[in-house]
Motif scaffolding. Structure first.
Motif, PDB file in Angstrom:
ATOM      1  N   TYR A  64      28.568 -29.923   5.541  1.00 11.96           N
ATOM      2  CA  TYR A  64      29.405 -29.310   3.410  1.00 11.96           C
ATOM      3  C   TYR A  64      27.772 -29.135   3.127  1.00 11.96           C
ATOM      4  N   ASP A  68      28.134 -25.421   2.561  1.00 11.30           N
ATOM      5  CA  ASP A  68      28.971 -25.177   0.913  1.00 11.30           C
ATOM      6  C   ASP A  68      30.195 -25.171   1.087  1.00 11.30           C
ATOM      7  N   GLU A  69      30.332 -25.142   2.545  1.00  8.27           N
ATOM      8  CA  GLU A  69      32.029 -24.499   2.527  1.00  8.27           C
ATOM      9  C   GLU A  69      32.902 -25.828   2.083  1.00  8.27           C
ATOM     10  N   LYS A  70      34.194 -25.574   1.353  1.00  3.46           N
ATOM     11  CA  LYS A  70      35.309 -26.713   0.816  1.00  3.46           C
ATOM     12  C   LYS A  70      35.682 -27.318   2.099  1.00  3.46           C
ATOM     13  N   ARG A  71      35.980 -26.744   2.622  1.00  4.27           N
ATOM     14  CA  ARG A  71      37.000 -26.651   3.999  1.00  4.27           C
ATOM     15  C   ARG A  71      36.197 -28.009   4.504  1.00  4.27           C
ATOM     16  N   LEU A  73      33.993 -30.084   2.863  1.00  2.00           N
ATOM     17  CA  LEU A  73      33.938 -31.296   2.199  1.00  2.00           C
ATOM     18  C   LEU A  73      35.551 -31.488   2.246  1.00  2.00           C
ATOM     19  N   TYR A  74      36.412 -31.046   2.346  1.00  2.63           N
ATOM     20  CA  TYR A  74      38.217 -31.629   2.877  1.00  2.63           C
ATOM     21  C   TYR A  74      38.488 -32.372   3.595  1.00  2.63           C
ATOM     22  N   SER A 118      31.222 -34.592  -5.770  1.00  3.95           N
ATOM     23  CA  SER A 118      32.614 -33.685  -5.498  1.00  3.95           C
ATOM     24  C   SER A 118      33.814 -34.990  -5.228  1.00  3.95           C
TER      25      SER A 118
END
Length: 665
Positions: A64, A68-71, A73-74, A118
């Motif tokens: 992440y 910077d790919e949110k997936r 992070l999730y 985040s």
């Protein structure tokens, strides 16, 4: 000090690197992270190790940060919150205070530090409180058990992994104003001592498999401390500087498999790209860079598939991205010596070349844990009453040897074993038995200082190599052994290895020379011929007395971890045993390992006798070499008196051209 813990450059710099020199290691990270999305995480703690969860969090957090790919992070949050909701970390043994907890502390601590902005306020609070709870449990256990167990087993992987996990978590929380400085200070004090007492030659008594699993964390902690505090163990530690050589010389000739002294779950659990790349980066070591790239490009998938050590090599991509320095140029192994002696561990290695079908001979005789550790164990016992004798991954393998040729294992070790015995190794047995205390996991816990093996002589030169290991002091006391000495001799440039065993006791015994292999031999008198694929090895074993021979199969089976009692290793070893027929107080054997390709001619080797000695001859009429053993220390050969217990004599055109008096006592 940089903002993000463990990251020794700014994220923007790393984002540029992964598009250039670090592109390959970054692709490894992405590929690994993609596997996490389909993993079903149990709501309750699984009945197994959870070490894989900690490194998964770190990998996803790094992905992440770099994309910077949110997936990512999730997905990182999914793994983190699953572990947060487990009331305890670990299963069956030392719950909350051992490896499973330590790996998660490491991964969650770094992930929290990198991703906390985040998180929702509730998530941030839950994660922080969980790290405080688990870290507090770990630290309290460390303090309460000081003097016994992993807290002061300074040479063991549990100490290194647990203290690194605790330290990483503390560095994440201390930035938040939490009162965890004592965790940091405790880890600092622990590793200050650890690095001061590790062997300078880089050897590891736990063996290659635990080197890749445990010693990796010495490099990880050193990186963490250098990044956080500016303290550089890489500059001051001989172990960190030299340990790659230990690993390289314990690689089989094909470089993919390892030589299995100590606990070894299998032959493919020995590589650590993390250590290779960190060594390369810190010391501009092109050999380490070459092996790291070779593993990444050629060996990675087979290691991941066949290794029994988890989490395994694939999740190490987190460390690869951070440690890899693409500016370090590879160096060819051909530049390195073909033999190496690691003095602290009493480990000798010789290979005939750096080709992948070379012969590779490895021989070991040491103090328990190595010379430096054995000395410090007794100092700690005397000065602090600490019981740090946690030597459970070492085997009773003094004077044992392992041999690989043509990509095949001809002389092997027992692998992973929880009831270690000399009878499972290529050593001499006395009345069928071996060491004091054998048959349990840690046989050295009740030893006394003098109960040790030791290399008593080592001479390596341009003409030959000679070593002698003495190990009588570790045999069962009732056997009353005075001498159990194995001499090793090989000529430079030769793939033939000779061993001479001298055995002396106050009592008459049956002495047994034994060796295990992947296959049984065909028997031709004193010659035992082993064939595997296109490679062969002739084993010659002779004695001055009448001997008997038998073949046996020995199955060694062991559960790898108490957390997963249904998973085990099993090794089926094909053994040969050669014993004196009549009970005697003194006995000797001369043996030779002679490898060759299947299409090559057999070496001419014969048993010979002369006045006062016996031995083996190799060669042909124009040039014959003799290795002779004289119990009295005096022999006459071709009318020439020789005052030596062990002598190597070269004869050309029926005339003595050279005499080496190897042993005169």
């Amino acid at each position: 000090m940089r903002d993000l813990i463990f990251m020794d450059c700014e994220p923007d710099v790393l984002k540029e690197d992964i598009r250039a020199g670090k592109k390959a290691v970054f692709e490894r990270l992405v590929k690994q992270c993609e596997t996490y999305f389909s993993v079903e995480l149990p709501k309750s703690h699984p009945p197994s190790s959870t070490t894989f969860m900690g490194i998964a969090m770190a990998n996803l957090a790094l992905a992440y940060i770099l994309t910077d790919e949110k997936r990512y992070l999730y997905e990182a949050r999914r793994w983190i919150m699953t572990a947060v909701n487990y009331p305890h970390w670990g299963n069956a043994h030392l719950v909350d205070v051992d490896l499973s907890a330590a790996w998660i502390l490491f991964g969650m601590g770094i992930s929290y530090d990198w991703l906390k902005e985040s998180f929702t306020q509730d998530e941030r609070k839950a994660v922080k409180e969980k790290i405080l709870l688990q870290g507090g449990r770990m630290f309290a256990f460390k303090v309460e058990t000081e003097g016994s167990g992993w807290s002061t087993n300074y040479w063991q992987n549990h100490n290194w992994i647990n203290m690194t996990g605790l330290s990483a978590a503390a560095y994440a929380l201390v930035k938040e104003g939490e009162d965890v400085q004592q965790w940091i200070d405790s880890a600092r004090a622990n590793f200050d001592f650890v690095f001061s007492v590790m062997p300078e030659d880089g050897s590891d008594y736990e063996g290659v498999v635990y080197w890749r699993y445990g010693a990796m964390w010495l490099y990880v902690y050193a990186h963490l401390l250098k990044e956080r505090e500016g303290i550089d163990y890489f500059e001051t530690s001989g172990f960190l500087r030299n340990s790659f050589e230990y690993r390289l010389y314990q690689a089989a000739p094909n470089l993919e498999e390892q030589i299995g002294f100590g606990d070894a779950h299998d032959r493919r659990s020995g590589h650590s790209t993390a250590i290779y790349y960190k060594t390369a980066a810190e010391y501009k070591n092109g050999y380490a860079q070459k092996l790291g790239n070779l593993v990444r490009d050629e060996f990675l998938e087979r290691e991941a598939e066949l290794s029994k050590v988890k989490p395994g090599i694939l999740p190490e991509c987190f460390f690869e991205v951070l440690f890899y320095d693409p500016m370090v140029e590879e160096k060819e192994f051909d530049d390195l010596p073909l033999e190496k002696f690691f003095d602290d561990l009493g480990l000798y290695v010789k290979r005939t070349s750096w080709e992948r079908d070379a012969a590779h001979f490895s021989f070991k005789c040491s103090n328990p844990g190595g010379r430096k550790q054995w000395s410090w164990l007794w100092k700690l016992k005397e000065e602090k009453n600490y019981n740090c004798f946690g030597l459970s991954h070492q085997h009773p393998d003094n004077n044992s040897f392992l041999f690989n040729y043509g990509g095949h294992f001809f002389a092997i070790d027992d692998g992973y074993n929880r009831t270690v015995k000399a009878s499972d190794h290529n050593v001499i047995l006395v009345d069928g038995v071996g060491y004091e205390g054998e048959g349990q996991n840690n046989i050295w816990k009740n030893y006394t200082p003098e109960m040790k093996g030791e290399i008593i002589s080592c001479e390596l030169n341009d003409d030959y190599s000679y070593l002698a290991g003495e190990t009588a002091a570790v045999y069962k006391k009732e056997l009353k052994m005075n001498k159990c000495r194995r001499h090793l001799f090989s000529k430079s440039g030769s793939s033939i290895f000779f061993m001479i065993d001298e055995l002396v006791s106050e009592l008459p015994h049956t002495y047994t020379w034994q060796m295990y292999s992947d296959v049984y031999p065909d028997v031709y008198g004193d010659c035992y011929r082993y064939s595997i694929g296109n490679a062969e090895m002739d084993l010659f074993v002779v004695s001055e007395r009448e001997v008997v021979m038998d073949l046996n199969e020995n199955t060694v089976r062991a559960v790898m971890t108490t957390q997963e009692p249904d998973k085990f290793t099993e090794n089926h070893m094909k053994g040969i045993r050669i014993s004196n027929k009549e009970l005697v107080e003194k006995q000797s054997f001369i043996s030779a390992l002679v490898p060759r390709s299947a299409e090559a001619d057999h070496q001419e080797i014969e048993k010979v006798q002369c006045d006062g000695a016996y031995g083996l001859s190799t060669g042909h009429d124009e040039r014959v070499d003799y290795l002779l053993y004289s119990p009295s220390g005096y022999l006459v050969f071709m009318d020439t008196p020789v005052k030596a217990k062990l002598a190597h004599i070269e004869v050309e055109n029926n005339k003595i051209s050279k005499i080496l008096e190897l042993v005169n006592d």
